[in-house]
Design a protein around this motif. Structure first.
Motif, PDB file in Angstrom:
ATOM      1  N   LEU A  29       0.805  -1.225   0.000  1.00 25.37           N
ATOM      2  CA  LEU A  29       0.000   0.000   0.000  1.00 25.37           C
ATOM      3  C   LEU A  29       0.837   1.274   0.000  1.00 25.37           C
ATOM      4  O   LEU A  29       0.429   2.296  -0.534  1.00 25.37           O
ATOM      5  N   ARG A  30       2.015   1.229   0.645  1.00 19.13           N
ATOM      6  CA  ARG A  30       2.881   2.422   0.603  1.00 19.13           C
ATOM      7  C   ARG A  30       3.354   2.662  -0.817  1.00 19.13           C
ATOM      8  O   ARG A  30       3.424   3.789  -1.285  1.00 19.13           O
ATOM      9  N   ASN A  31       3.724   1.567  -1.486  1.00 21.30           N
ATOM     10  CA  ASN A  31       4.199   1.696  -2.861  1.00 21.30           C
ATOM     11  C   ASN A  31       3.090   2.214  -3.766  1.00 21.30           C
ATOM     12  O   ASN A  31       3.333   3.028  -4.660  1.00 21.30           O
ATOM     13  N   THR A  39      -4.840   6.578  -0.873  1.00 20.91           N
ATOM     14  CA  THR A  39      -4.558   6.413   0.550  1.00 20.91           C
ATOM     15  C   THR A  39      -5.464   5.401   1.248  1.00 20.91           C
ATOM     16  O   THR A  39      -5.416   5.274   2.471  1.00 20.91           O
ATOM     17  N   GLY A  40      -6.295   4.683   0.504  1.00 23.13           N
ATOM     18  CA  GLY A  40      -7.188   3.706   1.126  1.00 23.13           C
ATOM     19  C   GLY A  40      -6.455   2.470   1.619  1.00 23.13           C
ATOM     20  O   GLY A  40      -5.246   2.330   1.421  1.00 23.13           O
ATOM     21  N   SER A  41      -7.207   1.553   2.241  1.00 24.45           N
ATOM     22  CA  SER A  41      -6.578   0.408   2.908  1.00 24.45           C
ATOM     23  C   SER A  41      -6.586  -0.857   2.062  1.00 24.45           C
ATOM     24  O   SER A  41      -6.176  -1.917   2.528  1.00 24.45           O
ATOM     25  N   ASN A  42      -7.082  -0.790   0.830  1.00 21.94           N
ATOM     26  CA  ASN A  42      -7.016  -1.962  -0.054  1.00 21.94           C
ATOM     27  C   ASN A  42      -6.892  -1.492  -1.491  1.00 21.94           C
ATOM     28  O   ASN A  42      -7.699  -0.692  -1.953  1.00 21.94           O
ATOM     29  N   ALA A  43      -5.877  -1.991  -2.173  1.00 23.86           N
ATOM     30  CA  ALA A  43      -5.689  -1.645  -3.586  1.00 23.86           C
ATOM     31  C   ALA A  43      -4.618  -2.532  -4.182  1.00 23.86           C
ATOM     32  O   ALA A  43      -3.870  -3.202  -3.463  1.00 23.86           O
ATOM     33  N   ALA A  44      -4.563  -2.538  -5.496  1.00 24.09           N
ATOM     34  CA  ALA A  44      -3.475  -3.172  -6.241  1.00 24.09           C
ATOM     35  C   ALA A  44      -3.296  -2.359  -7.512  1.00 24.09           C
ATOM     36  O   ALA A  44      -4.215  -1.658  -7.951  1.00 24.09           O
ATOM     37  N   LEU A  45      -2.099  -2.449  -8.081  1.00 26.00           N
ATOM     38  CA  LEU A  45      -1.771  -1.630  -9.252  1.00 26.00           C
ATOM     39  C   LEU A  45      -0.951  -2.477 -10.200  1.00 26.00           C
ATOM     40  O   LEU A  45       0.039  -3.091  -9.784  1.00 26.00           O
ATOM     41  N   LEU A  46      -1.377  -2.503 -11.457  1.00 25.18           N
ATOM     42  CA  LEU A  46      -0.587  -3.191 -12.479  1.00 25.18           C
ATOM     43  C   LEU A  46       0.086  -2.130 -13.333  1.00 25.18           C
ATOM     44  O   LEU A  46      -0.592  -1.329 -13.994  1.00 25.18           O
ATOM     45  N   VAL A  47       1.416  -2.096 -13.291  1.00 24.42           N
ATOM     46  CA  VAL A  47       2.179  -1.128 -14.078  1.00 24.42           C
ATOM     47  C   VAL A  47       2.702  -1.852 -15.314  1.00 24.42           C
ATOM     48  O   VAL A  47       3.527  -2.765 -15.210  1.00 24.42           O
ATOM     49  N   GLY A 300      16.559   4.740   6.401  1.00 25.29           N
ATOM     50  CA  GLY A 300      15.798   5.643   5.565  1.00 25.29           C
ATOM     51  C   GLY A 300      14.458   5.961   6.203  1.00 25.29           C
ATOM     52  O   GLY A 300      13.954   5.203   7.037  1.00 25.29           O
ATOM     53  N   VAL A 301      13.874   7.090   5.812  1.00 24.76           N
ATOM     54  CA  VAL A 301      12.590   7.498   6.382  1.00 24.76           C
ATOM     55  C   VAL A 301      11.788   8.181   5.271  1.00 24.76           C
ATOM     56  O   VAL A 301      12.361   8.878   4.418  1.00 24.76           O
ATOM     57  N   GLY A 302      10.505   7.914   5.221  1.00 20.81           N
ATOM     58  CA  GLY A 302       9.668   8.464   4.156  1.00 20.81           C
ATOM     59  C   GLY A 302       8.229   8.034   4.385  1.00 20.81           C
ATOM     60  O   GLY A 302       7.669   8.310   5.446  1.00 20.81           O
ATOM     61  N   LEU A 303       7.629   7.345   3.420  1.00 23.21           N
ATOM     62  CA  LEU A 303       6.270   6.832   3.602  1.00 23.21           C
ATOM     63  C   LEU A 303       6.241   5.765   4.692  1.00 23.21           C
ATOM     64  O   LEU A 303       5.210   5.540   5.322  1.00 23.21           O
ATOM     65  N   ASP A 304       7.366   5.085   4.900  1.00 18.53           N
ATOM     66  CA  ASP A 304       7.537   4.234   6.076  1.00 18.53           C
ATOM     67  C   ASP A 304       8.487   4.929   7.034  1.00 18.53           C
ATOM     68  O   ASP A 304       9.407   5.633   6.608  1.00 18.53           O
ATOM     69  N   VAL A 305       8.279   4.686   8.325  1.00 19.50           N
ATOM     70  CA  VAL A 305       9.192   5.307   9.280  1.00 19.50           C
ATOM     71  C   VAL A 305      10.543   4.592   9.257  1.00 19.50           C
ATOM     72  O   VAL A 305      11.569   5.211   9.522  1.00 19.50           O
ATOM     73  N   HIS A 306      10.531   3.324   8.917  1.00 20.89           N
ATOM     74  CA  HIS A 306      11.782   2.585   8.676  1.00 20.89           C
ATOM     75  C   HIS A 306      11.756   2.081   7.249  1.00 20.89           C
ATOM     76  O   HIS A 306      10.911   1.250   6.913  1.00 20.89           O
ATOM     77  N   GLU A 307      12.646   2.553   6.417  1.00 12.40           N
ATOM     78  CA  GLU A 307      12.719   2.044   5.054  1.00 12.40           C
ATOM     79  C   GLU A 307      14.176   2.034   4.613  1.00 12.40           C
ATOM     80  O   GLU A 307      15.078   2.406   5.382  1.00 12.40           O
TER      81      GLU A 307
END
Lengths: 365, 365
Positions: A29-31, A39-47, A300-307
């Protein structure tokens, strides 16, 4: 800002091509937020390597309206389970023998088995970390959000001290709540992680959770906290003393501060992450406290606090400009107390840009 | 309470035997907390069919002291990555050809590949949901924690209303913070999930996040919030009206309340979860609003705020005594407003035990 997301997807497509995939299924979901703004809690993306015209976004019925608003620039499908739906779509729309990459560090063994059943003539291929590696280097939109998040934490700490919020008699939990409320007062959407407030001997526990322990004169108080703004996390630790510090406290503090300065000075493009860790760690080891510095130097820090990247002894890779990282050495003396000092920084040519601005002088509250 | 954890591990061992495994590698942190009481952020647990003497707990150096305190009754290993360390240990300690189950709905494809490399002559076997199925039926220690968490939420809402905290002019975000602080005042360790405060037309968005939208007279205000106590989550939704309700609001509210009562009445041991969903859904469908009830009726609640069983159309299985579930029908009229009413309940012989006690009369704030 659909442009920024389109730009990020374009950069990802180059990596998808390099990995010899025809498409990448993004399920973290962060990706997905990074690539679409959703920003919802369920999704998928095909690139799809061919471009956004062949890419597809999927979520479920709870988020139909939200997806229209946040992801106007991609074809949208409403179905659940969303990732499986996109695998099934790919199986019909991609040519036989196409290679579909998936985020194998996030997809569970069970989900992978279901994907395999749905994939038909598609080949599924492990493709871990493609988006995470892009996310290591921040664009200016991301750095602006990090800056705002760090400023909220700085102002909250300044407020707390100014209003006498750190004083003997208060509990660790009271201080944590006070600090967290002040972050929200200063524009945080929420807290980045459960705050650490550790007083006295508790300060020697690296990841102590606040308790009803009462702050006392002479205590070290370690505060590790952060704000979230637009999904981006700040991360800062300061250690203070309630009243006049003892000599051992001054010495321990000076040691960690020196290590933190040495680590910060090593945060430069091209440096091996393990060498950045060593720059700070050597200071502590030479003083005889190597065993009491029980964790890595930063992350690293960004969309995750630990990345990624991990600034640690065993870390691999080098720093690049516009990575956002923490530098947070600590020395913990069991039963007595500990000191950690942590900043969030952006790697720049020359010296790094400091995002957390609170003083690193030993503060006497 | 090491006894309760030993009891739970004993129950798990029976399931491990039934699954024809020699040992189960538990990697999900909620499951580890359930089985050991450990609350840190990294751990793994090997549950051996022969008993606790052959079981092993593993965490990393940050948690050495905490593990001694929380998991005194198991052999402890300090190593990182912890799950991989236990696979390697099992490869040397279990006899060749032994079958090691793993939590395949939690273990990623990448981690599984690493486990396979480390497993040597062991056979790795997918074993999803063994602990989750145990967790569906709560013991009295768990129900006591749920009761306390629900009480904190009830008292917070009562306080909020009593102090005029829900009034025109306040923003959704202000109300959310106020409610969350009051839960902590009443003993919550924290919030169970980011609170939903949705006013006016926003109340028609099932999972709306609080914004700076200002509450106005005549608005529906939907509040979906919960407390955490000892790791256990409460979950409650109430929908109120600011000022005198319009007739359509009274009608919509009465409909959802009737569906909620019908669903609650169906929460009995032996009922199919899909039949419980239908009991409430039929009321809404008959009134012509089936399309506007866009989600399942409810879910299990415990160490996770959403856990098995799923009370949904497509749900499979039956209720048993001492399961803790939510019942939360909703009808959402896009652009106008929506109503959801949700309780947390414990399945008992006869009628269920209600844990969330706040009134379900249409409250006019």
């Amino acid at each position: 800002m659909p442009e920024i997301h389109a730009t990020r997807r374009r950069a990802l497509r180059e990596r998808v091509v390099d990995a010899e995939l025809d498409a990448l299924l993004v399920t973290d979901l962060r990706n997905i937020r990074y690539l679409t703004g959703f920003t919802g809690s369920n999704a998928a993306l095909l690139v799809h390597v061919d471009g956004d015209e062949r890419s597809v976004f999927c979520t479920d019925g709870r988020y139909t309206t939200q997806a229209e608003a946040q992801v106007p620039d991609l074809r949208r499908v409403i179905e659940r389970p969303s990732a499986l739906a996109l695998v099934a779509q790919a199986a019909t729309h991609l040519s036989r023998g196409s290679v579909l990459g998936f985020e194998s560090q996030h997809v569970s063994v069970e989900d992978h088995a279901a994907f395999t059943d749905a994939a038909g003539e598609l080949l599924l291929s492990r493709a871990p970390g493609l988006v995470e590696r892009l996310r290591e280097v921040k664009d200016e939109v991301e750095i602006a959000a990090l800056r705002t998040a760090c400023a909220a934490a700085d102002r909250a700490l300044a407020d707390l001290l100014e209003h006498g919020g750190l004083r003997p008699g208060r509990t660790e939990r009271e201080v944590a709540r006070d600090l967290e409320n002040r972050m929200v007062d200063h524009g945080a959407d929420g807290v980045a992680f459960p705050s650490i407030v550790a007083a006295g001997a508790n300060s020697a526990i690296p990841h102590h959770r606040p308790t009803d322990a009462v702050l006392a004169a002479g205590d070290f108080v370690k505060l590790d906290f952060g704000a979230v703004v637009d999904g981006y996390h700040s991360d800062m630790t300061r250690t203070l003393v309630l009243g006049e510090p003892a000599q051992w406290q001054r010495d321990l503090y000076a040691l960690v501060a020196a290590a933190q300065a040495a680590g910060t000075d090593a945060v430069r493009p091209g440096w091996e992450v393990s060498a950045v860790d060593a720059a700070a760690r050597d200071v502590i080891v030479e003083a005889g406290y190597g065993e009491q510095f029980t964790h890595g130097l930063g992350h690293g820090v960004g969309l995750d606090v630990h990345e990624a990247p991990s600034l640690a002894k065993t870390g691999v890779g080098t720093l690049s400009a516009c990575m956002a990282v923490t530098v947070e050495p600590g020395v913990y003396l069991a039963g007595r107390g500990g000191v950690r000092i942590e900043d969030t920084l952006v790697v720049r040519e020359g010296t790094p840009e400091l995002l957390t601005m609170s003083t690193k002088e030993l503060v006497v509250a």
